[in-house]
Design an enzyme around this catalytic site. Sequence first.
Site, PDB file in Angstrom:
ATOM      1  N   CYS A 176      13.705 -34.466  19.230  1.00  0.00           N
ATOM      2  CA  CYS A 176      14.528 -34.050  18.104  1.00  0.00           C
ATOM      3  C   CYS A 176      15.783 -34.927  18.009  1.00  0.00           C
ATOM      4  CB  CYS A 176      14.969 -32.614  18.278  1.00  0.00           C
ATOM      5  SG  CYS A 176      13.610 -31.473  18.543  1.00  0.00           S
ATOM      6  N   ARG A 187      12.816 -41.848  17.303  1.00  0.00           N
ATOM      7  CA  ARG A 187      12.722 -40.964  18.466  1.00  0.00           C
ATOM      8  C   ARG A 187      11.440 -40.150  18.456  1.00  0.00           C
ATOM      9  NH1 ARG A 187      18.137 -39.665  20.496  1.00  0.00           N
ATOM     10  NH2 ARG A 187      17.493 -37.551  20.958  1.00  0.00           N
ATOM     11  N   TRP A 193      10.830 -32.416  16.821  1.00  0.00           N
ATOM     12  CA  TRP A 193       9.608 -32.720  17.573  1.00  0.00           C
ATOM     13  C   TRP A 193       9.223 -31.393  18.212  1.00  0.00           C
ATOM     14  CZ3 TRP A 193       7.830 -32.884  22.687  1.00  0.00           C
ATOM     15  CH2 TRP A 193       6.756 -33.736  22.940  1.00  0.00           C
ATOM     16  N   ASN A 244      18.905 -29.194  19.465  1.00  0.00           N
ATOM     17  CA  ASN A 244      17.943 -29.845  20.359  1.00  0.00           C
ATOM     18  C   ASN A 244      18.054 -29.144  21.697  1.00  0.00           C
ATOM     19  OD1 ASN A 244      17.679 -31.746  18.399  1.00  0.00           O
ATOM     20  ND2 ASN A 244      18.739 -33.368  19.517  1.00  0.00           N
ATOM     21  N   GLY A 245      16.958 -28.942  22.366  1.00  0.00           N
ATOM     22  CA  GLY A 245      17.003 -28.333  23.687  1.00  0.00           C
ATOM     23  C   GLY A 245      16.114 -27.104  23.729  1.00  0.00           C
ATOM     24  N   GLU A 264       0.409 -50.016  33.648  1.00  0.00           N
ATOM     25  CA  GLU A 264       1.157 -50.143  32.395  1.00  0.00           C
ATOM     26  C   GLU A 264       0.228 -50.556  31.250  1.00  0.00           C
ATOM     27  OE1 GLU A 264       3.854 -49.106  31.479  1.00  0.00           O
ATOM     28  OE2 GLU A 264       4.453 -50.270  29.743  1.00  0.00           O
ATOM     29  N   LYS A 311      -0.146 -48.300  27.920  1.00  0.00           N
ATOM     30  CA  LYS A 311       0.123 -48.844  26.586  1.00  0.00           C
ATOM     31  C   LYS A 311      -1.089 -48.639  25.696  1.00  0.00           C
ATOM     32  CE  LYS A 311       3.428 -49.199  26.538  1.00  0.00           C
ATOM     33  NZ  LYS A 311       4.654 -49.168  27.316  1.00  0.00           N
ATOM     34  N   GLU A 323      -1.606 -44.844  24.720  1.00  0.00           N
ATOM     35  CA  GLU A 323      -0.607 -44.249  23.823  1.00  0.00           C
ATOM     36  C   GLU A 323      -0.650 -44.858  22.425  1.00  0.00           C
ATOM     37  OE1 GLU A 323       3.213 -46.532  25.856  1.00  0.00           O
ATOM     38  OE2 GLU A 323       3.544 -44.627  24.873  1.00  0.00           O
ATOM     39  N   HIS A 382     -15.769 -46.275  44.820  1.00  0.00           N
ATOM     40  CA  HIS A 382     -15.659 -44.897  45.317  1.00  0.00           C
ATOM     41  C   HIS A 382     -15.756 -43.874  44.191  1.00  0.00           C
ATOM     42  CE1 HIS A 382     -14.783 -46.397  49.284  1.00  0.00           C
ATOM     43  NE2 HIS A 382     -13.821 -47.158  48.791  1.00  0.00           N
ATOM     44  N   LYS A 392      10.493 -41.014  21.723  1.00  0.00           N
ATOM     45  CA  LYS A 392      11.182 -42.091  22.445  1.00  0.00           C
ATOM     46  C   LYS A 392      12.057 -41.549  23.565  1.00  0.00           C
ATOM     47  CE  LYS A 392      12.226 -46.411  22.918  1.00  0.00           C
ATOM     48  NZ  LYS A 392      11.144 -47.211  23.511  1.00  0.00           N
TER      49      LYS A 392
HETATM   50  C1  F6R Z   1       5.527 -45.455  27.381  1.00  0.00           C
HETATM   51  C2  F6R Z   1       6.800 -44.783  27.302  1.00  0.00           C
HETATM   52  C3  F6R Z   1       6.989 -43.552  28.126  1.00  0.00           C
HETATM   53  C4  F6R Z   1       8.375 -43.582  28.770  1.00  0.00           C
HETATM   54  C5  F6R Z   1       8.644 -42.251  29.499  1.00  0.00           C
HETATM   55  C6  F6R Z   1       9.973 -42.282  30.232  1.00  0.00           C
HETATM   56  O1  F6R Z   1       5.506 -46.564  26.555  1.00  0.00           O
HETATM   57  O2  F6R Z   1       7.668 -45.210  26.615  1.00  0.00           O
HETATM   58  O3  F6R Z   1       5.997 -43.410  29.087  1.00  0.00           O
HETATM   59  O4  F6R Z   1       8.416 -44.642  29.660  1.00  0.00           O
HETATM   60  O5  F6R Z   1       8.656 -41.208  28.575  1.00  0.00           O
HETATM   61  O6  F6R Z   1      11.025 -42.514  29.343  1.00  0.00           O
HETATM   62  P1  F6R Z   1      12.419 -43.020  29.864  1.00  0.00           P
HETATM   63  O7  F6R Z   1      12.252 -44.383  30.367  1.00  0.00           O
HETATM   64  O8  F6R Z   1      13.327 -42.931  28.672  1.00  0.00           O
HETATM   65  O9  F6R Z   1      12.836 -42.079  30.955  1.00  0.00           O
END
Ligand code: F6R
Length: 596
Positions: A2, A27, A77, A103-104, A480, A484, A487, A503, A591
Amino acid sequence: MCGIVACRTSRPAVEYLRVALRRLEYRGYDSVGVALRTVTGDVARLRTTGRINALDQLVDQWAGTRLDGAGLGHTRWATHGAVTEANAHPHTDCTGRITLVHNGIVENADELRDELRAGGHRFATSVDSEVLCHLVEHARARCGDLFEAVELALSRVKGSWALAAMEAQAGRIVVAANGSPLLVAHAPHGDFAASDIGAIAEWVDEYRVLDDGDVVELAASGRWSRRGGVAGQRPAAIKCTWHACDADRAGYADFMAKEIDEQPEAVSRVLDQLGGGIATGELWAGLGLPPFTRLRVIGCGTSLNAGQVIGHAVRRLGGIPTAITVASEAAEEIPDASQLCLAISQSGETADVLHAMESTAVSGSPVVALTNNPHATLARRAHAVVECAAGTEIGVAATKTFVCQIVAGVALMISALVATNRLASATANRLVDDLRRLPDQLFAAATVAKCVVPPIVDQVGTATGFIFLSRGAGLPYAAEGALKLKELSYRWAEHYPAGELKHGPLALISTGTPVVVIDNGDPKLALNMAEVRARGGHVVSIGPAGCDVPLADIRQQPWGPLESAVPLQIFARNLALALGRDVDKPRNLAKSVTVE
Ligand code: F6R
């Protein structure tokens, strides 16, 4: 997650809110709304489960009383309650006089709702944030003042909040924060509050971040209280360094493409900022932290993968035992008196990381925060901060922050090892030289990947599942790459240490199954690739000359094959685009993840 914006401006507030909400869009959100004061002291409340364009239409169609210079905006969100217009913020009280964005999480929402209902309050939704609105209404009726009402209301709440409450008749706005980010700024355009400086940056030169328990009247000389008492000292003003061009795609099709290309420059910037103090040990010494014999790295998602890389480098260079802890599982860990905790989060607001700091595994240990936001809650709570200095990252999927976290984290650890006599300065100097080569290597990797990855995507684009393999220092990059891909493309993708294949995961391989191998030079990988090919799997190798994605100059470094991050990002992006996905705003993701 949010996003909140609130303003009191001389021109109609809606002009600012429209811009600010677009700035908060990155976000992640599933509904959006505004509450706008009218010149007669009423409120126009416009909400939609569409995108911000849909809200713009509602604003354009507004045919009621002329709009005035006070308003609230919110991108939601969903956590509590479905994605519906009724559940979208701003919420309102029984009289329609008070509107509120939040937010929260209100942990005792059910209990408070029952109590308020018994007192005659009528609820329009089951959303926890609406409870706050009625609570403020209830307190306002008792004390007659919005500021005190917000303080009184919050004294009853368990949970976290960043909120803005507007009393339409008086045009007053009071904001408050506890465990959720919120900042305020005063400028010639007016008074602003936002959960993210990017939302309001083009109108303000400096801002102040609320501390936990702060309640603030949104006015230039407005009251500022802390946990019910007068705030002795307001938080220091922070200069706004956000640039409008950060929110501009600069001719790129999407922010992700732009941010991938920004990586060489971002790494140079990190090294310029930290460079002088790495091999001398001064970077570490300047933080004033005690010596440590163990390292615990904490993070989530991509930041956790960056932590794996850093942990690997520390083990290899300094022989220091290192534990990598998923932040949301930190409570399961056993504390270690001699540990340093490295908490990694690009946003610095990730609730799982903030709560991990209170867990027994961490509390009591010195904590150094590695974050892209040196003013975030994580930075304020840690004992020391190192900025990963990637610049604003708008794409929800982390790209340049991942690479910069690794470079800044490895640099910090090299410095710590030198300062504690575990690494010779000559070795550190050589490592810094190698780090300095990274920008060119990342640039070269992008050039190659843009050429060779698209045809590979054409070949494997219809696959429903992907496997990523590597060994040793290459493994976090396999993790990673898989993260990527899933997501962005919404396809299944898992990573494994290549030795684990036999295994169990080998059962997943059939004709055409794509298996991406990050070849970091481990000789055993050749055997693992042969095992995949023997079962009809489609190996896509990323590594030295001869691989499907050849990376020149790839060497065995303590931080592993960092250049491989670039083709992995480009692979995920191209596949996602081929499937018609929005690569900047993947579904269901945010984000800044401010809920546990
Ligand atoms: C993947 C991604 C998420 C963040 C995770 C942690 O591309 O962006 O997996 O890495 O939500 O976020 P931060 O780094 O803000 O703690």
